[in-house]
Design a protein around this motif. Sequence first.
Motif, mmCIF file in Angstrom:
data_model
loop_
_atom_site.group_PDB
_atom_site.id
_atom_site.type_symbol
_atom_site.label_atom_id
_atom_site.label_comp_id
_atom_site.label_asym_id
_atom_site.label_seq_id
_atom_site.Cartn_x
_atom_site.Cartn_y
_atom_site.Cartn_z
ATOM 1 N N ARG A 55 64.057 -32.261 34.377
ATOM 2 C CA ARG A 55 62.868 -33.118 34.343
ATOM 3 C C ARG A 55 62.385 -33.468 35.740
ATOM 4 N NH1 ARG A 55 65.216 -37.308 30.052
ATOM 5 N NH2 ARG A 55 66.985 -36.904 31.419
ATOM 6 N N ASP A 76 58.006 -27.678 29.045
ATOM 7 C CA ASP A 76 59.069 -26.773 28.598
ATOM 8 C C ASP A 76 58.738 -25.303 28.802
ATOM 9 O OD1 ASP A 76 60.901 -28.763 27.822
ATOM 10 O OD2 ASP A 76 59.816 -29.072 25.952
ATOM 11 N N GLU A 94 66.017 -22.402 26.600
ATOM 12 C CA GLU A 94 65.195 -23.608 26.636
ATOM 13 C C GLU A 94 65.849 -24.705 25.820
ATOM 14 O OE1 GLU A 94 60.853 -23.194 25.941
ATOM 15 O OE2 GLU A 94 61.359 -21.067 25.718
ATOM 16 N N ALA A 124 64.456 -27.216 24.530
ATOM 17 C CA ALA A 124 63.571 -27.640 23.442
ATOM 18 C C ALA A 124 63.881 -26.930 22.128
ATOM 19 C CB ALA A 124 62.118 -27.424 23.834
ATOM 20 N N PRO A 170 64.110 -32.107 19.810
ATOM 21 C CA PRO A 170 63.295 -32.892 20.734
ATOM 22 C C PRO A 170 64.069 -33.495 21.901
ATOM 23 C CG PRO A 170 63.181 -33.784 18.495
ATOM 24 C CD PRO A 170 64.070 -32.588 18.459
ATOM 25 N N ASN A 211 63.969 -31.462 25.375
ATOM 26 C CA ASN A 211 62.789 -31.274 26.222
ATOM 27 C C ASN A 211 63.132 -31.581 27.680
ATOM 28 O OD1 ASN A 211 61.416 -30.708 23.905
ATOM 29 N ND2 ASN A 211 60.321 -32.636 23.815
#
Length: 96
Positions: free
Chosen positions: A32, A38, A55, A57, A61, A64
């Motif tokens: 982040r 993403d 990933e 994601a 959720p 992310n």
Amino acid sequence: NAEFTISFLKSNVPEIIAVKPEATYLIWLDCRGLRMGDKELHRFFIDKAGVGLSEGAIFGPGGNGFMRMNLGAPLTIVRKALEQIAEAAGKIKNTL
């Protein structure tokens, strides 16, 4: 490999925080700090760093902004991937 990854990122790419795994060869990378969505994050790792990660994601959720890295490889391979990530991140630091 996990300890090396945590230390390397802390020293070289502080925008990415490695979450110490409890009993696995998969490590979560909190990306982040790179301030990317993403899909943009996924493209960054593929196109800029040349490293294929999962990933976060896709795991729900809470994933992310995270990527998952497989550390089940020789340290030389893990180190090369981390160096590529650091180099790519260095190129975008001035835009963050």
